[in-house]
Design a protein around this motif. Structure first.
Motif, PDB file in Angstrom:
ATOM      1  N   ASP A 152      15.772  25.103  -5.858  1.00 13.98           N
ATOM      2  CA  ASP A 152      16.194  26.490  -5.740  1.00 13.98           C
ATOM      3  C   ASP A 152      17.646  26.629  -5.308  1.00 13.98           C
ATOM      4  O   ASP A 152      18.024  27.582  -4.640  1.00 13.98           O
ATOM      5  CB  ASP A 152      15.281  27.239  -4.776  1.00 13.98           C
ATOM      6  N   SER A 153      18.486  25.672  -5.698  1.00 14.65           N
ATOM      7  CA  SER A 153      19.887  25.735  -5.308  1.00 14.65           C
ATOM      8  C   SER A 153      20.778  25.066  -6.349  1.00 14.65           C
ATOM      9  O   SER A 153      20.334  24.234  -7.126  1.00 14.65           O
ATOM     10  CB  SER A 153      20.097  25.118  -3.937  1.00 14.65           C
ATOM     11  N   ALA A 154      22.059  25.474  -6.320  1.00 11.89           N
ATOM     12  CA  ALA A 154      23.012  24.951  -7.299  1.00 11.89           C
ATOM     13  C   ALA A 154      24.427  25.039  -6.739  1.00 11.89           C
ATOM     14  O   ALA A 154      24.711  25.831  -5.836  1.00 11.89           O
ATOM     15  CB  ALA A 154      22.927  25.744  -8.598  1.00 11.89           C
ATOM     16  N   THR A 155      25.301  24.227  -7.314  1.00 15.31           N
ATOM     17  CA  THR A 155      26.730  24.295  -7.042  1.00 15.31           C
ATOM     18  C   THR A 155      27.420  24.646  -8.352  1.00 15.31           C
ATOM     19  O   THR A 155      27.166  24.020  -9.384  1.00 15.31           O
ATOM     20  CB  THR A 155      27.268  22.946  -6.517  1.00 15.31           C
ATOM     21  N   ILE A 156      28.271  25.654  -8.291  1.00 16.26           N
ATOM     22  CA  ILE A 156      29.012  26.107  -9.464  1.00 16.26           C
ATOM     23  C   ILE A 156      30.492  25.864  -9.180  1.00 16.26           C
ATOM     24  O   ILE A 156      31.037  26.426  -8.234  1.00 16.26           O
ATOM     25  CB  ILE A 156      28.761  27.609  -9.736  1.00 16.26           C
ATOM     26  N   VAL A 157      31.113  25.008  -9.975  1.00 20.45           N
ATOM     27  CA  VAL A 157      32.529  24.681  -9.789  1.00 20.45           C
ATOM     28  C   VAL A 157      33.323  25.269 -10.944  1.00 20.45           C
ATOM     29  O   VAL A 157      33.071  24.961 -12.109  1.00 20.45           O
ATOM     30  CB  VAL A 157      32.753  23.149  -9.701  1.00 20.45           C
ATOM     31  N   LEU A 158      34.275  26.118 -10.602  1.00 19.39           N
ATOM     32  CA  LEU A 158      35.187  26.698 -11.581  1.00 19.39           C
ATOM     33  C   LEU A 158      36.575  26.161 -11.251  1.00 19.39           C
ATOM     34  O   LEU A 158      37.153  26.519 -10.234  1.00 19.39           O
ATOM     35  CB  LEU A 158      35.177  28.228 -11.498  1.00 19.39           C
ATOM     36  N   PRO A 173      17.155  38.151 -15.080  1.00 18.00           N
ATOM     37  CA  PRO A 173      18.227  38.225 -14.090  1.00 18.00           C
ATOM     38  C   PRO A 173      18.827  36.839 -13.848  1.00 18.00           C
ATOM     39  O   PRO A 173      18.168  35.823 -14.085  1.00 18.00           O
ATOM     40  CB  PRO A 173      17.530  38.746 -12.836  1.00 18.00           C
ATOM     41  N   PHE A 174      20.056  36.793 -13.360  1.00 16.12           N
ATOM     42  CA  PHE A 174      20.700  35.504 -13.128  1.00 16.12           C
ATOM     43  C   PHE A 174      21.711  35.591 -12.001  1.00 16.12           C
ATOM     44  O   PHE A 174      22.141  36.679 -11.608  1.00 16.12           O
ATOM     45  CB  PHE A 174      21.364  34.994 -14.414  1.00 16.12           C
ATOM     46  N   VAL A 175      22.083  34.427 -11.488  1.00 15.08           N
ATOM     47  CA  VAL A 175      23.148  34.289 -10.496  1.00 15.08           C
ATOM     48  C   VAL A 175      24.349  33.728 -11.242  1.00 15.08           C
ATOM     49  O   VAL A 175      24.212  32.773 -12.009  1.00 15.08           O
ATOM     50  CB  VAL A 175      22.739  33.328  -9.354  1.00 15.08           C
ATOM     51  N   ILE A 176      25.538  34.313 -11.016  1.00 13.20           N
ATOM     52  CA  ILE A 176      26.728  33.889 -11.741  1.00 13.20           C
ATOM     53  C   ILE A 176      27.948  33.883 -10.823  1.00 13.20           C
ATOM     54  O   ILE A 176      28.027  34.662  -9.874  1.00 13.20           O
ATOM     55  CB  ILE A 176      26.984  34.808 -12.963  1.00 13.20           C
ATOM     56  N   ALA A 177      28.862  32.984 -11.124  1.00 13.78           N
ATOM     57  CA  ALA A 177      30.200  32.984 -10.531  1.00 13.78           C
ATOM     58  C   ALA A 177      31.177  32.977 -11.693  1.00 13.78           C
ATOM     59  O   ALA A 177      31.031  32.196 -12.632  1.00 13.78           O
ATOM     60  CB  ALA A 177      30.408  31.769  -9.642  1.00 13.78           C
ATOM     61  N   ASP A 178      32.132  33.882 -11.634  1.00 14.76           N
ATOM     62  CA  ASP A 178      33.165  33.947 -12.658  1.00 14.76           C
ATOM     63  C   ASP A 178      34.419  34.519 -12.003  1.00 14.76           C
ATOM     64  O   ASP A 178      34.382  35.016 -10.900  1.00 14.76           O
ATOM     65  CB  ASP A 178      32.728  34.789 -13.862  1.00 14.76           C
ATOM     66  N   GLY A 179      35.506  34.417 -12.692  1.00 16.53           N
ATOM     67  CA  GLY A 179      36.736  34.958 -12.113  1.00 16.53           C
ATOM     68  C   GLY A 179      37.527  33.881 -11.402  1.00 16.53           C
ATOM     69  O   GLY A 179      38.027  32.957 -12.025  1.00 16.53           O
ATOM     70  N   ALA A 180      37.603  33.974 -10.097  1.00 17.03           N
ATOM     71  CA  ALA A 180      38.451  33.085  -9.305  1.00 17.03           C
ATOM     72  C   ALA A 180      37.938  31.647  -9.294  1.00 17.03           C
ATOM     73  O   ALA A 180      36.729  31.392  -9.314  1.00 17.03           O
ATOM     74  CB  ALA A 180      38.551  33.605  -7.876  1.00 17.03           C
ATOM     75  N   LEU A 181      38.883  30.721  -9.252  1.00 11.47           N
ATOM     76  CA  LEU A 181      38.539  29.305  -9.152  1.00 11.47           C
ATOM     77  C   LEU A 181      37.893  29.047  -7.793  1.00 11.47           C
ATOM     78  O   LEU A 181      38.244  29.691  -6.811  1.00 11.47           O
ATOM     79  CB  LEU A 181      39.791  28.446  -9.315  1.00 11.47           C
ATOM     80  N   GLY A 182      36.963  28.102  -7.766  1.00 10.76           N
ATOM     81  CA  GLY A 182      36.319  27.795  -6.497  1.00 10.76           C
ATOM     82  C   GLY A 182      35.055  26.992  -6.687  1.00 10.76           C
ATOM     83  O   GLY A 182      34.634  26.685  -7.804  1.00 10.76           O
ATOM     84  N   THR A 183      34.456  26.655  -5.560  1.00 11.15           N
ATOM     85  CA  THR A 183      33.172  25.954  -5.527  1.00 11.15           C
ATOM     86  C   THR A 183      32.177  26.882  -4.854  1.00 11.15           C
ATOM     87  O   THR A 183      32.285  27.168  -3.656  1.00 11.15           O
ATOM     88  CB  THR A 183      33.285  24.629  -4.768  1.00 11.15           C
ATOM     89  N   TYR A 184      31.228  27.350  -5.628  1.00 13.58           N
ATOM     90  CA  TYR A 184      30.251  28.322  -5.168  1.00 13.58           C
ATOM     91  C   TYR A 184      28.923  27.620  -4.929  1.00 13.58           C
ATOM     92  O   TYR A 184      28.347  27.054  -5.848  1.00 13.58           O
ATOM     93  CB  TYR A 184      30.090  29.436  -6.211  1.00 13.58           C
ATOM     94  N   GLU A 185      28.464  27.653  -3.699  1.00 12.12           N
ATOM     95  CA  GLU A 185      27.174  27.056  -3.332  1.00 12.12           C
ATOM     96  C   GLU A 185      26.160  28.182  -3.199  1.00 12.12           C
ATOM     97  O   GLU A 185      26.366  29.115  -2.419  1.00 12.12           O
ATOM     98  CB  GLU A 185      27.288  26.322  -1.991  1.00 12.12           C
ATOM     99  N   VAL A 186      25.085  28.101  -3.965  1.00 13.78           N
ATOM    100  CA  VAL A 186      24.014  29.092  -3.873  1.00 13.78           C
ATOM    101  C   VAL A 186      22.710  28.352  -3.598  1.00 13.78           C
ATOM    102  O   VAL A 186      22.364  27.404  -4.289  1.00 13.78           O
ATOM    103  CB  VAL A 186      23.935  29.967  -5.138  1.00 13.78           C
ATOM    104  N   GLU A 187      22.014  28.801  -2.560  1.00 13.45           N
ATOM    105  CA  GLU A 187      20.802  28.112  -2.106  1.00 13.45           C
ATOM    106  C   GLU A 187      19.668  29.130  -1.923  1.00 13.45           C
ATOM    107  O   GLU A 187      19.910  30.332  -1.844  1.00 13.45           O
ATOM    108  CB  GLU A 187      21.080  27.418  -0.769  1.00 13.45           C
ATOM    109  N   ASP A 188      18.465  28.597  -1.810  1.00 13.25           N
ATOM    110  CA  ASP A 188      17.283  29.423  -1.574  1.00 13.25           C
ATOM    111  C   ASP A 188      17.213  30.593  -2.562  1.00 13.25           C
ATOM    112  O   ASP A 188      16.922  31.728  -2.185  1.00 13.25           O
ATOM    113  CB  ASP A 188      17.249  29.952  -0.125  1.00 13.25           C
ATOM    114  N   ILE A 189      17.471  30.295  -3.817  1.00 12.56           N
ATOM    115  CA  ILE A 189      17.484  31.328  -4.859  1.00 12.56           C
ATOM    116  C   ILE A 189      16.052  31.780  -5.149  1.00 12.56           C
ATOM    117  O   ILE A 189      15.186  30.964  -5.451  1.00 12.56           O
ATOM    118  CB  ILE A 189      18.129  30.778  -6.156  1.00 12.56           C
TER     119      ILE A 189
END
Length: 187
Positions: A42-48, A168-184
């Protein structure tokens, strides 16, 4: 002896069916042009790391599909970067109960509601709950409007539902970064 053998077969069948249910449970799916890595069930790392990238996760399940807004339950915990609107939930909303000119901006009956870490009081590297149950999470609708939280959104729009057939979904877009999402929780 025959009873014992039948009992053992039933126990074995139950154990196998239980294992199948656990192993067959829905898993997060990834998407996007950025690097999206599942870090648990239930977790992911999104790197932009390149301008214009995006990435996210969804659960290939429609268990929330058709639910009234007041019945919906979505949440995740953000622990990485937080930038304008990322990471966020994108939740499909159906307004079919309201006919005519009140349909959403593109002539369809589906718009998206957004809840993001920044508008739930989040800052980078600080654990932040993004949830339809959180009183401090603002909701924005791409068809127009904002509400103090999900309960206010549901109260103001009592006929709106989670759009049937949409995910439905969880998304990161736009600014560069490392987004950690947990317990989704997308169920």
């Amino acid at each position: 002896m025959k009873r014992l053998s039948v009992s053992l077969m039933l126990v074995a069948a139950f154990m196998l069916s239980t294992a199948t249910v656990v192993q067959g449970a829905p898993n997060l799916q990834t998407f996007g042009t950025g690097e999206v890595t599942l870090t648990g069930d239930d977790s992911a790392t999104i790197v932009l790391d390149v301008a214009g990238e995006y990435g996210g996760v969804y659960l290939n399940s429609k268990s929330q599909s058709g639910k009234m807004l007041a019945e919906a339950d979505f949440s995740f915990v953000s622990t990485g970067d937080v930038t304008g609107g990322a990471p966020r939930f994108s939740i499909p909303i159906d307004d079919k109960a309201i006919p005519g000119p009140t349909d959403f901006f593109d002539g369809t009956d589906v718009a998206y509601a957004f809840l993001d870490a920044a508008n739930c009081g989040g800052v980078s590297d600080v654990e932040t709950l993004v949830s339809t149950d959180a009183a401090n999470c603002m909701v924005f609708l791409n068809a127009g409007g904002s509400w103090a939280n999900w309960d206010a959104f549901a109260e103001a729009n009592p006929t709106f539902r989670i759009a049937p057939g949409y995910i439905p979904f969880v998304i990161a877009d736009g600014a560069l970064g490392t987004y950690e999402v947990e317990d989704i929780a997308l169920r």
